[in-house]
Design a protein around this motif. Structure first.
Motif, PDB file in Angstrom:
ATOM      1  N   ALA A 129       9.819 -10.297 -10.571  1.00 43.73           N
ATOM      2  CA  ALA A 129      10.355 -11.599 -10.955  1.00 43.73           C
ATOM      3  C   ALA A 129      11.621 -11.919 -10.176  1.00 43.73           C
ATOM      4  CB  ALA A 129      10.637 -11.624 -12.461  1.00 43.73           C
ATOM      5  N   GLY A 130      12.487 -10.908  -9.989  1.00 46.40           N
ATOM      6  CA  GLY A 130      13.705 -11.137  -9.218  1.00 46.40           C
ATOM      7  C   GLY A 130      13.416 -11.512  -7.785  1.00 46.40           C
ATOM      8  N   GLY A 131      12.412 -10.867  -7.196  1.00 44.52           N
ATOM      9  CA  GLY A 131      12.017 -11.227  -5.833  1.00 44.52           C
ATOM     10  C   GLY A 131      11.484 -12.641  -5.742  1.00 44.52           C
ATOM     11  N   GLU A 132      10.742 -13.068  -6.760  1.00 45.56           N
ATOM     12  CA  GLU A 132      10.212 -14.426  -6.749  1.00 45.56           C
ATOM     13  C   GLU A 132      11.320 -15.465  -6.901  1.00 45.56           C
ATOM     14  OE1 GLU A 132       7.201 -17.402  -9.143  1.00 45.56           O
ATOM     15  OE2 GLU A 132       6.989 -15.243  -9.456  1.00 45.56           O
ATOM     16  N   VAL A 133      12.259 -15.188  -7.787  1.00 43.32           N
ATOM     17  CA  VAL A 133      13.392 -16.108  -7.944  1.00 43.32           C
ATOM     18  C   VAL A 133      14.170 -16.219  -6.640  1.00 43.32           C
ATOM     19  CG1 VAL A 133      15.610 -16.442  -9.094  1.00 43.32           C
ATOM     20  CG2 VAL A 133      13.605 -15.805 -10.435  1.00 43.32           C
ATOM     21  N   GLN A 134      14.406 -15.092  -5.982  1.00 39.86           N
ATOM     22  CA  GLN A 134      15.126 -15.126  -4.709  1.00 39.86           C
ATOM     23  C   GLN A 134      14.365 -15.929  -3.671  1.00 39.86           C
ATOM     24  OE1 GLN A 134      18.324 -13.900  -4.079  1.00 39.86           O
ATOM     25  NE2 GLN A 134      17.990 -15.218  -2.306  1.00 39.86           N
ATOM     26  N   ARG A 135      13.040 -15.829  -3.707  1.00 44.61           N
ATOM     27  CA  ARG A 135      12.246 -16.614  -2.767  1.00 44.61           C
ATOM     28  C   ARG A 135      12.435 -18.111  -2.998  1.00 44.61           C
ATOM     29  NH1 ARG A 135       8.349 -15.608   0.770  1.00 44.61           N
ATOM     30  NH2 ARG A 135       6.989 -17.313   1.362  1.00 44.61           N
ATOM     31  N   ASP A 142      20.797 -19.672  -7.361  1.00 43.12           N
ATOM     32  CA  ASP A 142      21.284 -18.344  -7.000  1.00 43.12           C
ATOM     33  C   ASP A 142      22.249 -17.815  -8.055  1.00 43.12           C
ATOM     34  OD1 ASP A 142      21.416 -16.097  -5.437  1.00 43.12           O
ATOM     35  OD2 ASP A 142      22.726 -16.953  -3.919  1.00 43.12           O
ATOM     36  N   ASP A 143      23.134 -18.670  -8.531  1.00 46.48           N
ATOM     37  CA  ASP A 143      24.089 -18.264  -9.560  1.00 46.48           C
ATOM     38  C   ASP A 143      23.387 -17.859 -10.856  1.00 46.48           C
ATOM     39  OD1 ASP A 143      26.185 -18.751  -7.830  1.00 46.48           O
ATOM     40  OD2 ASP A 143      26.627 -20.742  -8.643  1.00 46.48           O
ATOM     41  N   ARG A 144      22.217 -18.444 -11.102  1.00 45.82           N
ATOM     42  CA  ARG A 144      21.495 -18.178 -12.350  1.00 45.82           C
ATOM     43  C   ARG A 144      20.321 -17.222 -12.148  1.00 45.82           C
ATOM     44  NH1 ARG A 144      21.090 -24.523 -14.305  1.00 45.82           N
ATOM     45  NH2 ARG A 144      23.335 -24.833 -14.593  1.00 45.82           N
ATOM     46  N   SER A 145      20.318 -16.499 -11.064  1.00 52.60           N
ATOM     47  CA  SER A 145      19.137 -15.714 -10.699  1.00 52.60           C
ATOM     48  C   SER A 145      18.757 -14.684 -11.760  1.00 52.60           C
ATOM     49  CB  SER A 145      19.355 -15.033  -9.346  1.00 52.60           C
ATOM     50  OG  SER A 145      20.460 -14.156  -9.396  1.00 52.60           O
ATOM     51  N   GLU A 146      19.729 -14.028 -12.362  1.00 55.58           N
ATOM     52  CA  GLU A 146      19.398 -13.015 -13.369  1.00 55.58           C
ATOM     53  C   GLU A 146      18.789 -13.664 -14.612  1.00 55.58           C
ATOM     54  OE1 GLU A 146      18.638  -9.540 -15.168  1.00 55.58           O
ATOM     55  OE2 GLU A 146      19.198  -9.869 -13.074  1.00 55.58           O
ATOM     56  N   GLU A 147      19.353 -14.773 -15.031  1.00 55.09           N
ATOM     57  CA  GLU A 147      18.794 -15.495 -16.182  1.00 55.09           C
ATOM     58  C   GLU A 147      17.369 -15.954 -15.903  1.00 55.09           C
ATOM     59  OE1 GLU A 147      19.492 -19.827 -18.346  1.00 55.09           O
ATOM     60  OE2 GLU A 147      21.150 -18.898 -17.242  1.00 55.09           O
ATOM     61  N   LEU A 148      17.147 -16.489 -14.695  1.00 53.50           N
ATOM     62  CA  LEU A 148      15.813 -16.944 -14.316  1.00 53.50           C
ATOM     63  C   LEU A 148      14.839 -15.787 -14.233  1.00 53.50           C
ATOM     64  CD1 LEU A 148      16.791 -19.518 -11.543  1.00 53.50           C
ATOM     65  CD2 LEU A 148      15.801 -20.043 -13.771  1.00 53.50           C
ATOM     66  N   THR A 149      15.296 -14.663 -13.726  1.00 58.07           N
ATOM     67  CA  THR A 149      14.448 -13.476 -13.634  1.00 58.07           C
ATOM     68  C   THR A 149      13.984 -13.037 -15.018  1.00 58.07           C
ATOM     69  OG1 THR A 149      15.499 -12.714 -11.591  1.00 58.07           O
ATOM     70  CG2 THR A 149      14.402 -11.048 -12.929  1.00 58.07           C
ATOM     71  N   GLU A 150      14.904 -12.993 -15.958  1.00 58.95           N
ATOM     72  CA  GLU A 150      14.557 -12.587 -17.314  1.00 58.95           C
ATOM     73  C   GLU A 150      13.601 -13.593 -17.957  1.00 58.95           C
ATOM     74  OE1 GLU A 150      18.278 -12.115 -19.290  1.00 58.95           O
ATOM     75  OE2 GLU A 150      18.828 -10.299 -18.166  1.00 58.95           O
ATOM     76  N   ARG A 151      13.813 -14.872 -17.690  1.00 62.98           N
ATOM     77  CA  ARG A 151      12.921 -15.899 -18.229  1.00 62.98           C
ATOM     78  C   ARG A 151      11.518 -15.746 -17.670  1.00 62.98           C
ATOM     79  NH1 ARG A 151      12.909 -18.922 -22.490  1.00 62.98           N
ATOM     80  NH2 ARG A 151      15.154 -18.765 -22.256  1.00 62.98           N
ATOM     81  N   LEU A 152      11.420 -15.508 -16.376  1.00 61.47           N
ATOM     82  CA  LEU A 152      10.118 -15.370 -15.741  1.00 61.47           C
ATOM     83  C   LEU A 152       9.382 -14.141 -16.281  1.00 61.47           C
ATOM     84  CD1 LEU A 152       9.569 -15.952 -11.924  1.00 61.47           C
ATOM     85  CD2 LEU A 152       8.097 -14.492 -13.278  1.00 61.47           C
ATOM     86  N   THR A 153      10.088 -13.028 -16.418  1.00 69.73           N
ATOM     87  CA  THR A 153       9.475 -11.815 -16.956  1.00 69.73           C
ATOM     88  C   THR A 153       8.976 -12.035 -18.375  1.00 69.73           C
ATOM     89  OG1 THR A 153      10.751 -10.309 -15.561  1.00 69.73           O
ATOM     90  CG2 THR A 153       9.926  -9.421 -17.624  1.00 69.73           C
TER      91      THR A 153
END
Length: 481
Positions: free
Chosen positions: A100-106, A79-90
């Motif tokens: 991507a943000g929705g998937e990370v949150q899931r 959760d703390d890294r959600s933005e970084e993970l979102t950018e990586r996934l995109t």
């Protein structure tokens, strides 16, 4: 800047024994390298399986609440890294930033959910026939699980396989798809920081042949696979032939039935969301709109009107991102040609968009075909791109017959204002997921998910409390005193 990842085996971040690596690139800009990974081989998989076996007894003996606490800490780290993970996934898979943000949150939510489920894996107390017997069940870990996941949901699907396995006390080895393995490896970074004991969960980035090695390995007790029907069928046969348990969730050709009483504009919005979201690269994507003749023409006009304004481009800025690879793009464009050759009418889309922002990216237009016959290839075969085939029908009975006229049976929806029609659809449609007035994509994490026919092995369901069943064995205890 290119990120370098490693395999995670027995609690250590290591390279491949082959010494080889591979790179992933940005599907919106294929010349841009996103990350570098070890090209693992069978020896790496062997080390990971051995580590999981050696850790299995201690992890099985770890109290459920303690296992859950590790999952909870890992969820917080994600959760703390959600933005970084979102950018990586995109960057690696191509989804839009919102998708991507929705998937990370899931993935975060899945870890939190199974953290709590780990508390309740104690079995059930039952009434015995005699007065001097305690009769109860125990839920015990299955052993070692091999998890093989696809590229299209590169963090959510690994999470919904890995989290229940760990909650149940089962150890695991994960092989993510090589097109976009980064988000899956990030799950292990979080688990490592959360204090997961060595060997309990391992990840190797490798080709499909190493996945086959894992499936056939005698020390792997269970195999969970998500991917194509052709590969999933082979995975299942290999696993069960040697006595392992296996679950495989595979392809789909998902229909949305638009009833005579449906609002054409609302129905078009639902179909567009299900067909064009995530660039159509979902096993639950809507690829068939089965429309009553009374609303057909207006529905087509509304669907075209919904498709044409979609802004295509790199996922960090636009409404619909690229397909994940050149191979996937070529496959979609091939189906456009096949549909035209079969006599379908191209209502919109069907090509690669032109413009400076597209460069050499794997972009394709959202596409709608009309005048599609139920037997056409575009109506029968999985495309895995943003292509919707519209099939006109004369009544509800024909609509359900067309919906069921498929080798697949994953997700299906109906758009109607009549609850009797909705209930008939739920009763009669051949699908593992049935929805009313909702897109075929999108799943709640706390209820079972899976298909029928060629969409699934129909063995165990994933997600929700039922998702734990695959990773546990039930022992019945007769305790006489």
């Amino acid at each position: 800047m290119t990120k370098t990842y490693h395999n995670y085996v027995d609690g250590e971040w290591v390279g491949s024994t082959t010494g080889e690596t591979f790179e992933t690139t940005n599907p919106a800009a294929p010349d841009e390298v996103v990350a570098e990974y070890p090209a693992a081989g069978d020896e790496d998989a062997e080390r990971a399986i051995r580590a999981a076996n050696e850790a299995a007894s201690a992890w099985a003996a770890t109290p459920g609440p303690e296992r859950g606490a590790i999952l909870r800490r890992a969820a917080g780290i994600l959760d703390d890294r959600s933005e970084e993970l979102t950018e990586r996934l995109t960057a690696e898979e191509g989804k839009t930033h919102a998708e991507a943000g929705g998937e990370v949150q899931r993935a975060v939510d899945i870890f939190y959910y199974f953290a709590e489920q780990a508390r309740d894996l104690a079995g059930e107390r039952k009434a015995a026939s005699g007065p001097d017997t305690n009769l109860y069940t125990r839920e015990e870990p299955v052993g070692v699980a091999a998890l093989i996941t696809p590229w299209n949901y590169p963090i959510a699907i690994p999470a919904w396989k890995l989290a229940p396995a760990l909650a149940a006390g089962t150890t695991a080895v994960l092989k993510p798809a090589s097109l976009a393995p980064g988000p899956a490896v990030e799950l292990f970074e979080a688990l490592d920081e959360a204090g997961l004991p060595d060997g309990v969960a391992n990840v190797v980035t490798a080709s499909g042949s190493t996945g086959s090695y894992m499936v056939a390995h005698e020390d792997v007790d269970a195999v969970s696979f998500t991917g194509s029907t052709a590969v999933g069928t082979q995975v299942y046969e290999t696993a069960v032939d040697r006595g392992a348990r296996a679950q495989c969730e595979m392809g789909g050709k998902n229909p949305t039935v638009v009833a005579a009483d449906a609002d054409p504009a609302a129905a078009a919005e639902i179909v567009a969301a299900g067909g064009f979201g995530v660039t159509g690269q979902a096993c639950t994507a809507c690829s068939r709109a089965i429309v009553h003749e009374d609303v057909h023409d207006e529905f087509v006009s509304e669907l075209v009107a919904a498709a044409e304004p979609i802004e295509i481009g790199p996922g960090d800025e636009y409404d619909m991102g690229p397909q994940v690879s050149e191979t996937e793009l070529e496959g979609t464009l091939d189906y456009v040609d096949v549909a035209a050759d079969d006599g379908a009418t191209l209502a919109t889309g069907g090509g690669r968009p032109a413009g400076d922002r597209f460069g050499d990216g794997y972009f394709v237009e959202p596409t709608v075909f009309t005048d599609v016959d139920r037997d056409d290839r575009i109506a029968q075969e999985e495309v895995f791109g943003p292509v919707v085939a519209v099939i006109e029908v004369g009544d509800f009975e024909e609509a359900v017959a067309v919906a069921n006229d498929s080798d697949y049976g994953l997700s299906a929806s109906v758009v109607t204002d009549d609850h009797t029609t909705a209930n008939r659809f739920i009763d009669e449609v051949e699908a593992g997921v049935a929805k009313v007035n909702e897109k075929t994509t999108g799943l709640e994490l706390h209820v079972p998910f899976g298909g029928v026919k060629d969409s699934s092995t129909e063995t165990w369901r994933e997600q929700g409390r039922r998702g734990l069943d695959f990773y546990t064995l039930t022992k019945t205890v007769y305790d006489n005193f």
